[in-house]
Write a protein that holds these residues in place. Structure first.
Motif, PDB file in Angstrom:
ATOM      1  N   PRO A 100      26.569  -7.109  36.543  1.00 40.14           N
ATOM      2  CA  PRO A 100      25.631  -7.898  35.738  1.00 40.14           C
ATOM      3  C   PRO A 100      25.639  -7.460  34.282  1.00 40.14           C
ATOM      4  CG  PRO A 100      24.438  -6.326  37.113  1.00 40.14           C
ATOM      5  CD  PRO A 100      25.892  -6.199  37.461  1.00 40.14           C
ATOM      6  N   LEU A 101      25.589  -8.453  33.398  1.00 39.08           N
ATOM      7  CA  LEU A 101      25.502  -8.202  31.959  1.00 39.08           C
ATOM      8  C   LEU A 101      24.343  -9.014  31.404  1.00 39.08           C
ATOM      9  CD1 LEU A 101      29.221  -8.727  30.842  1.00 39.08           C
ATOM     10  CD2 LEU A 101      28.070  -6.553  31.214  1.00 39.08           C
ATOM     11  N   ASP A 102      23.569  -8.416  30.521  1.00 38.37           N
ATOM     12  CA  ASP A 102      22.509  -9.149  29.836  1.00 38.37           C
ATOM     13  C   ASP A 102      23.041  -9.504  28.451  1.00 38.37           C
ATOM     14  OD1 ASP A 102      20.200 -10.277  28.927  1.00 38.37           O
ATOM     15  OD2 ASP A 102      19.096  -8.387  28.730  1.00 38.37           O
ATOM     16  N   ILE A 103      23.301 -10.808  28.255  1.00 42.62           N
ATOM     17  CA  ILE A 103      23.819 -11.279  26.972  1.00 42.62           C
ATOM     18  C   ILE A 103      22.851 -12.325  26.437  1.00 42.62           C
ATOM     19  CG2 ILE A 103      25.739 -12.438  25.795  1.00 42.62           C
ATOM     20  CD1 ILE A 103      27.605 -11.269  27.951  1.00 42.62           C
ATOM     21  N   ASP A 104      22.234 -12.012  25.320  1.00 43.79           N
ATOM     22  CA  ASP A 104      21.272 -12.925  24.682  1.00 43.79           C
ATOM     23  C   ASP A 104      20.178 -13.372  25.645  1.00 43.79           C
ATOM     24  OD1 ASP A 104      22.723 -12.779  22.290  1.00 43.79           O
ATOM     25  OD2 ASP A 104      24.002 -14.471  22.867  1.00 43.79           O
ATOM     26  N   GLY A 105      19.700 -12.442  26.461  1.00 44.32           N
ATOM     27  CA  GLY A 105      18.605 -12.735  27.382  1.00 44.32           C
ATOM     28  C   GLY A 105      19.010 -13.480  28.651  1.00 44.32           C
ATOM     29  N   GLN A 106      20.314 -13.693  28.846  1.00 42.30           N
ATOM     30  CA  GLN A 106      20.788 -14.354  30.059  1.00 42.30           C
ATOM     31  C   GLN A 106      21.676 -13.402  30.847  1.00 42.30           C
ATOM     32  OE1 GLN A 106      22.683 -18.075  29.175  1.00 42.30           O
ATOM     33  NE2 GLN A 106      20.746 -19.091  28.791  1.00 42.30           N
ATOM     34  N   THR A 107      21.544 -13.478  32.168  1.00 38.65           N
ATOM     35  CA  THR A 107      22.384 -12.636  33.017  1.00 38.65           C
ATOM     36  C   THR A 107      23.704 -13.339  33.259  1.00 38.65           C
ATOM     37  OG1 THR A 107      20.439 -11.710  34.103  1.00 38.65           O
ATOM     38  CG2 THR A 107      22.554 -11.411  35.216  1.00 38.65           C
ATOM     39  N   LYS A 108      24.771 -12.650  32.914  1.00 38.32           N
ATOM     40  CA  LYS A 108      26.134 -13.123  33.152  1.00 38.32           C
ATOM     41  C   LYS A 108      26.830 -12.085  34.021  1.00 38.32           C
ATOM     42  CE  LYS A 108      26.011 -15.619  28.884  1.00 38.32           C
ATOM     43  NZ  LYS A 108      26.718 -16.686  28.281  1.00 38.32           N
ATOM     44  N   THR A 109      28.057 -12.361  34.385  1.00 41.66           N
ATOM     45  CA  THR A 109      28.803 -11.447  35.252  1.00 41.66           C
ATOM     46  C   THR A 109      30.103 -11.035  34.603  1.00 41.66           C
ATOM     47  OG1 THR A 109      27.909 -12.532  37.212  1.00 41.66           O
ATOM     48  CG2 THR A 109      29.865 -11.178  37.533  1.00 41.66           C
ATOM     49  N   LYS A 110      30.337  -9.747  34.604  1.00 38.42           N
ATOM     50  CA  LYS A 110      31.668  -9.245  34.270  1.00 38.42           C
ATOM     51  C   LYS A 110      32.370  -9.064  35.612  1.00 38.42           C
ATOM     52  CE  LYS A 110      34.152  -5.373  32.204  1.00 38.42           C
ATOM     53  NZ  LYS A 110      33.979  -4.090  31.493  1.00 38.42           N
ATOM     54  N   LEU A 111      33.404  -9.861  35.847  1.00 36.39           N
ATOM     55  CA  LEU A 111      34.217  -9.708  37.047  1.00 36.39           C
ATOM     56  C   LEU A 111      35.355  -8.755  36.703  1.00 36.39           C
ATOM     57  CD1 LEU A 111      35.037 -10.596  39.974  1.00 36.39           C
ATOM     58  CD2 LEU A 111      36.578 -12.215  38.837  1.00 36.39           C
ATOM     59  N   ALA A 112      35.425  -7.648  37.410  1.00 32.32           N
ATOM     60  CA  ALA A 112      36.522  -6.700  37.247  1.00 32.32           C
ATOM     61  C   ALA A 112      37.348  -6.747  38.527  1.00 32.32           C
ATOM     62  CB  ALA A 112      35.990  -5.296  37.001  1.00 32.32           C
ATOM     63  N   GLN A 113      38.580  -7.195  38.397  1.00 29.14           N
ATOM     64  CA  GLN A 113      39.499  -7.252  39.528  1.00 29.14           C
ATOM     65  C   GLN A 113      40.575  -6.207  39.293  1.00 29.14           C
ATOM     66  OE1 GLN A 113      42.545 -10.319  41.790  1.00 29.14           O
ATOM     67  NE2 GLN A 113      41.597 -11.012  39.917  1.00 29.14           N
ATOM     68  N   SER A 114      40.782  -5.355  40.285  1.00 24.30           N
ATOM     69  CA  SER A 114      41.786  -4.310  40.108  1.00 24.30           C
ATOM     70  C   SER A 114      42.494  -4.029  41.424  1.00 24.30           C
ATOM     71  CB  SER A 114      41.132  -3.027  39.579  1.00 24.30           C
ATOM     72  OG  SER A 114      40.230  -2.508  40.528  1.00 24.30           O
ATOM     73  N   GLU A 115      43.635  -3.396  41.299  1.00 26.87           N
ATOM     74  CA  GLU A 115      44.350  -2.929  42.480  1.00 26.87           C
ATOM     75  C   GLU A 115      45.066  -1.640  42.125  1.00 26.87           C
ATOM     76  OE1 GLU A 115      46.745  -4.473  46.356  1.00 26.87           O
ATOM     77  OE2 GLU A 115      46.248  -5.880  44.771  1.00 26.87           O
ATOM     78  N   ASN A 116      44.902  -0.668  43.008  1.00 26.23           N
ATOM     79  CA  ASN A 116      45.561   0.616  42.857  1.00 26.23           C
ATOM     80  C   ASN A 116      46.693   0.663  43.875  1.00 26.23           C
ATOM     81  OD1 ASN A 116      46.228   3.185  42.155  1.00 26.23           O
ATOM     82  ND2 ASN A 116      44.353   4.127  42.891  1.00 26.23           N
ATOM     83  N   PHE A 117      47.927   0.697  43.388  1.00 22.71           N
ATOM     84  CA  PHE A 117      49.113   0.718  44.241  1.00 22.71           C
ATOM     85  C   PHE A 117      49.633   2.142  44.371  1.00 22.71           C
ATOM     86  CE2 PHE A 117      49.054  -3.425  42.144  1.00 22.71           C
ATOM     87  CZ  PHE A 117      49.186  -4.285  43.230  1.00 22.71           C
ATOM     88  N   SER A 118      50.027   2.503  45.577  1.00 19.40           N
ATOM     89  CA  SER A 118      50.628   3.815  45.783  1.00 19.40           C
ATOM     90  C   SER A 118      51.699   3.711  46.866  1.00 19.40           C
ATOM     91  CB  SER A 118      49.560   4.848  46.169  1.00 19.40           C
ATOM     92  OG  SER A 118      48.923   4.471  47.378  1.00 19.40           O
TER      93      SER A 118
END
Length: 153
Positions: A100-118
């Motif tokens: 969750p991010l509060d931007i200008d009084g509105q809740t938005k979403t930072k989507l973080a997509q990741s993959e760790n390969f080994s």
């Protein structure tokens, strides 16, 4: 080796997560994971330990099917582990974080997509250009999810 992508979506994390977890609709909007199903017989939701069946299409390539195991499913993240035969050969821990991010009084979403390969074959993954194609797929999925959520919002 870690791949990490992010995007800001103009909706609350609960909404982004709801659209993402509606696996039956992925074929309508997701260009990267073109189909996601629960593969474990009798399972109705993707809880830890549940196996998924995911059709994945890299840019310009054929569809491949993988069968990862869900590691985590909570309001802030969804994570699975896929492997090729044995962990020492090739493993990918794929995660989606709904921040969750509060931007200008509105809740938005930072989507973080990741993959760790080994594993031994993760080096081949990088040398053959599959890493770049996979990162492109992540970004395509992020943009498509943003569009899908924001049109419903």
């Amino acid at each position: 080796m870690l791949l990490n992508t992010t995007i800001i979506i103009d909706a609350k994390p609960e909404k982004v997560r709801e659209v993402f977890l509606d696996f039956k609709k992925h074929s309508q909007w997701n260009p990267f994971f073109t189909d996601i199903k629960i593969y474990t017989p009798g399972s109705k939701s993707p809880q830890p330990g549940t196996q998924l069946e995911i059709k994945m299409k890299l840019n310009g390539g054929n569809e491949n099917i993988m069968y990862p195991i869900v590691l985590e499913n909570n309001p802030g993240s969804f994570k699975w582990k896929g492997k090729l035969l044995f962990d020492f050969l090739f493993v990918g821990i794929h995660s989606f974080e709904f921040i969750p991010l509060d931007i200008d009084g509105q809740t938005k979403t930072k989507l973080a997509q990741s993959e760790n390969f080994s594993g031994i074959l993760s080096y081949v993954f990088e040398w053959t250009g599959l890493k770049d194609k996979t990162e492109t797929g992540f970004n395509e999925l992020n943009r498509a999810l943003k569009s899908q959520v924001e049109q419903d919002n």
